[in-house]
Design a protein around this motif. Structure first.
Motif, PDB file in Angstrom:
ATOM      1  N   LEU A 100     115.181   9.782-102.204  1.00 55.85           N
ATOM      2  CA  LEU A 100     114.917   9.427-100.959  1.00 55.85           C
ATOM      3  C   LEU A 100     113.621   9.619-100.350  1.00 55.85           C
ATOM      4  O   LEU A 100     113.225   9.538 -99.291  1.00 55.85           O
ATOM      5  N   GLU A 101     112.624   9.763-101.467  1.00 56.28           N
ATOM      6  CA  GLU A 101     111.118  10.092-101.087  1.00 56.28           C
ATOM      7  C   GLU A 101     110.657   8.835-100.105  1.00 56.28           C
ATOM      8  O   GLU A 101     109.913   9.216 -99.208  1.00 56.28           O
ATOM      9  N   PRO A 102     110.960   7.679-100.159  1.00 53.46           N
ATOM     10  CA  PRO A 102     110.414   6.661 -99.446  1.00 53.46           C
ATOM     11  C   PRO A 102     111.126   6.480 -98.065  1.00 53.46           C
ATOM     12  O   PRO A 102     110.415   5.840 -97.203  1.00 53.46           O
ATOM     13  N   VAL A 103     112.113   7.266 -97.737  1.00 50.36           N
ATOM     14  CA  VAL A 103     112.614   7.010 -96.514  1.00 50.36           C
ATOM     15  C   VAL A 103     112.717   8.076 -95.781  1.00 50.36           C
ATOM     16  O   VAL A 103     113.040   8.339 -94.415  1.00 50.36           O
ATOM     17  N   LEU A 104     112.416   9.366 -96.213  1.00 54.40           N
ATOM     18  CA  LEU A 104     112.622  10.529 -95.726  1.00 54.40           C
ATOM     19  C   LEU A 104     111.233  11.414 -96.085  1.00 54.40           C
ATOM     20  O   LEU A 104     111.187  11.973 -97.174  1.00 54.40           O
ATOM     21  N   SER A 105     110.345  11.620 -95.132  1.00 55.64           N
ATOM     22  CA  SER A 105     109.196  12.421 -95.388  1.00 55.64           C
ATOM     23  C   SER A 105     109.229  13.682 -95.513  1.00 55.64           C
ATOM     24  O   SER A 105     110.332  14.374 -95.248  1.00 55.64           O
ATOM     25  N   LEU A 106     108.526  14.116 -96.133  1.00 58.36           N
ATOM     26  CA  LEU A 106     108.337  15.770 -96.495  1.00 58.36           C
ATOM     27  C   LEU A 106     107.059  16.593 -95.994  1.00 58.36           C
ATOM     28  O   LEU A 106     106.207  16.270 -96.023  1.00 58.36           O
ATOM     29  N   GLY A 107     107.512  17.608 -95.384  1.00 59.65           N
ATOM     30  CA  GLY A 107     106.544  18.724 -94.725  1.00 59.65           C
ATOM     31  C   GLY A 107     106.694  19.919 -95.538  1.00 59.65           C
ATOM     32  O   GLY A 107     107.987  20.357 -95.342  1.00 59.65           O
ATOM     33  N   LEU A 108     105.596  20.353 -96.084  1.00 58.28           N
ATOM     34  CA  LEU A 108     105.831  22.024 -96.792  1.00 58.28           C
ATOM     35  C   LEU A 108     105.167  22.979 -96.026  1.00 58.28           C
ATOM     36  O   LEU A 108     103.923  22.832 -95.636  1.00 58.28           O
ATOM     37  N   CYS A 109     105.907  23.905 -95.620  1.00 57.63           N
ATOM     38  CA  CYS A 109     105.308  25.108 -95.171  1.00 57.63           C
ATOM     39  C   CYS A 109     104.722  26.076 -96.375  1.00 57.63           C
ATOM     40  O   CYS A 109     105.162  25.792 -97.542  1.00 57.63           O
ATOM     41  N   GLY A 110     103.934  27.031 -96.057  1.00 53.88           N
ATOM     42  CA  GLY A 110     103.373  27.684 -97.314  1.00 53.88           C
ATOM     43  C   GLY A 110     104.163  28.873 -97.228  1.00 53.88           C
ATOM     44  O   GLY A 110     105.395  28.905 -96.726  1.00 53.88           O
ATOM     45  N   PRO A 111     104.261  29.726 -98.443  1.00 58.08           N
ATOM     46  CA  PRO A 111     105.054  30.488 -98.735  1.00 58.08           C
ATOM     47  C   PRO A 111     105.108  31.874 -98.128  1.00 58.08           C
ATOM     48  O   PRO A 111     106.248  32.595 -98.207  1.00 58.08           O
ATOM     49  N   THR A 112     104.354  31.996 -97.137  1.00 59.07           N
ATOM     50  CA  THR A 112     104.469  33.454 -96.445  1.00 59.07           C
ATOM     51  C   THR A 112     104.484  32.910 -94.867  1.00 59.07           C
ATOM     52  O   THR A 112     103.986  32.164 -94.549  1.00 59.07           O
ATOM     53  N   HIS A 113     104.874  34.008 -94.224  1.00 57.63           N
ATOM     54  CA  HIS A 113     105.096  33.821 -92.739  1.00 57.63           C
ATOM     55  C   HIS A 113     105.017  35.274 -92.087  1.00 57.63           C
ATOM     56  O   HIS A 113     105.193  36.403 -92.981  1.00 57.63           O
ATOM     57  N   ASP A 114     104.870  35.549 -90.744  1.00 55.02           N
ATOM     58  CA  ASP A 114     105.388  36.595 -90.097  1.00 55.02           C
ATOM     59  C   ASP A 114     106.517  36.474 -89.294  1.00 55.02           C
ATOM     60  O   ASP A 114     107.295  35.415 -89.381  1.00 55.02           O
ATOM     61  N   LYS A 115     106.911  37.183 -88.408  1.00 57.03           N
ATOM     62  CA  LYS A 115     108.272  37.141 -87.677  1.00 57.03           C
ATOM     63  C   LYS A 115     108.291  36.079 -86.895  1.00 57.03           C
ATOM     64  O   LYS A 115     109.157  35.592 -86.368  1.00 57.03           O
ATOM     65  N   ARG A 116     107.112  35.581 -86.646  1.00 53.82           N
ATOM     66  CA  ARG A 116     107.283  34.157 -85.575  1.00 53.82           C
ATOM     67  C   ARG A 116     107.789  33.078 -85.984  1.00 53.82           C
ATOM     68  O   ARG A 116     108.569  32.297 -85.630  1.00 53.82           O
ATOM     69  N   SER A 117     107.279  32.727 -87.182  1.00 54.65           N
ATOM     70  CA  SER A 117     107.719  31.280 -87.655  1.00 54.65           C
ATOM     71  C   SER A 117     107.232  30.840 -89.247  1.00 54.65           C
ATOM     72  O   SER A 117     106.058  31.486 -89.492  1.00 54.65           O
TER      73      SER A 117
END
Length: 375
Positions: A100-117
């Motif tokens: 599905l890569e050509p039809v569904l784009s991918l956004g990658l978050c980093g491995p760490t976060h705080d309580k916000r997001s």
């Protein structure tokens, strides 16, 4: 009838009904807490008694007929995931296997976060290049201004509006298999075949309650009794899985299915994280011969191991869970080279992709960074 974008869905109304209630628990590894705290604060994960996961998610679905107002359309949606998160990791594998890569784009978050997001701190300037946001929470609040639950990955975001569509991870991969079929690659495997769905669903229920979530019940237990009970349940289930997989190569049938995706992402994290960090320490995965061989078999199958970033996995758990690991020290071990050792599971027969074919290598922009996985 397709609902017009922006009109109220059943889930819109349901979420609105919750806005004036007390904020729910956010104590799950791929969730974050409210936005009203300073960036330095981390979420709290351990609480008295038994850990209970909040399983309420945005129920709208992206479907072929668009019955919830979100029809399957190439280039319309962005899958937001994090390689660290086992629940999100499932979507990365399914997207790869189905092509599905050509039809569904991918956004990658980093491995760490705080309580916000969760944040897009892997991207230049810390901003997702398609959605134009730093905090994943912005996509949630754009649709639900007072969204009362945790900000979770994976999430599907409508690129047209910048609004979250769904974060229902369990349904998401099933829909990739059944609703996005028009856009599957030639040779895509049948991950949720109709004749095996009853058995897959049954296995998935036990794997979720006892293994996928079982490791968290151990790690986030707030009392000795709760931990002891969770520990016993987890290893009872792992023994059951060892027995089941001792005579068959895959969990259900003779090919890879949705059931294998769901178990694999937990097994991949077992020795690097769950054994020590979550005190799931009766045995290491590498000391359970059948499950260890099964996990290596899948890891070495295209579409599985090439989504695993062991560096991000360890950083996430050991840095984010400050109430479990207040020093935030990330362990150097274990040695991961043995993931590439021969597994011998071919002797059990089975065909990984059935009548299909392996996916091609990941596109360069989506490859796990060098040094983050065994070479």
């Amino acid at each position: 009838m397709v609902r017009a974008p922006g009109s109220a869905s059943r889930r819109d109304r349901s979420v609105a009904a919750h806005r004036c209630r007390t904020l729910v628990r956010r104590h799950a590894v791929c969730q974050t807490g409210p936005v009203t705290t300073s960036k330095s604060e981390s979420g709290s994960y351990v609480e008295p008694g038994e850990f209970k996961r909040d399983t309420n998610y945005i129920e709208d679905r992206v479907t072929a007929d668009g019955r919830d107002g979100y029809p399957v359309q190439p280039g319309r949606y962005r899958l937001v995931a994090a390689r660290a998160c086992p629940w999100a990791n499932r979507t990365l594998i399914a997207r790869r296997l189905l092509g599905l890569e050509p039809v569904l784009s991918l956004g990658l978050c980093g491995p760490t976060h705080d309580k916000r997001s969760w944040t897009f701190d892997l991207d230049p300037g810390g901003v997702d290049p398609v959605l134009g946001i730093h905090f994943l929470a912005d996509a949630y609040f754009k649709r639900f201004p007072d969204y009362p639950r945790g900000i979770t990955v994976p999430a599907l975001v409508d690129e047209r509006t910048g609004q979250v569509v769904t974060n229902d991870y369990a349904q998401m991969t099933l829909d990739f298999s059944t609703e996005w079929t028009e856009y599957h690659r030639p040779g895509a495997p049948k991950l949720y075949p109709e004749d095996l769905r009853g058995e897959i669903d049954s296995v998935n229920r036990r794997v979720f309650t006892e293994v996928n979530n079982g490791v968290y019940r151990c790690g986030f237990a707030g009392s000795q009794d709760a931990y002891d009970a969770a520990y016993d349940r987890l290893f009872t289930a792992l023994d059951w899985l060892s027995d089941r997989l001792s005579t068959q190569r895959y969990l259900v049938g003779d090919t890879i299915t949705e059931a294998d995706l769901r178990l694999f992402t937990t097994l991949a994290r077992f020795d690097p994280v769950y054994h020590g960090h979550f005190k799931c320490n009766r045995d290491k995965l590498s000391e359970l011969p059948v499950l260890w061989a099964y996990a290596r078999d899948l890891y070495q199958t295209p579409g599985f191991g090439d989504t695993i970033d062991f560096t991000q996995i360890k950083e996430h758990y050991y840095i984010v869970h400050t109430d479990i690991n207040p020093t935030r020290i990330v362990p150097k071990g274990p040695d991961l080279a043995n993931w590439l050792s021969p597994h011998g599971r071919e002797a059990l027969g089975g065909r990984p992709f059935g009548d299909g074919t392996p996916p091609p290598p990941p596109v360069s922009a989506e490859r796990v960074p060098e040094g983050h996985a065994p070479a």
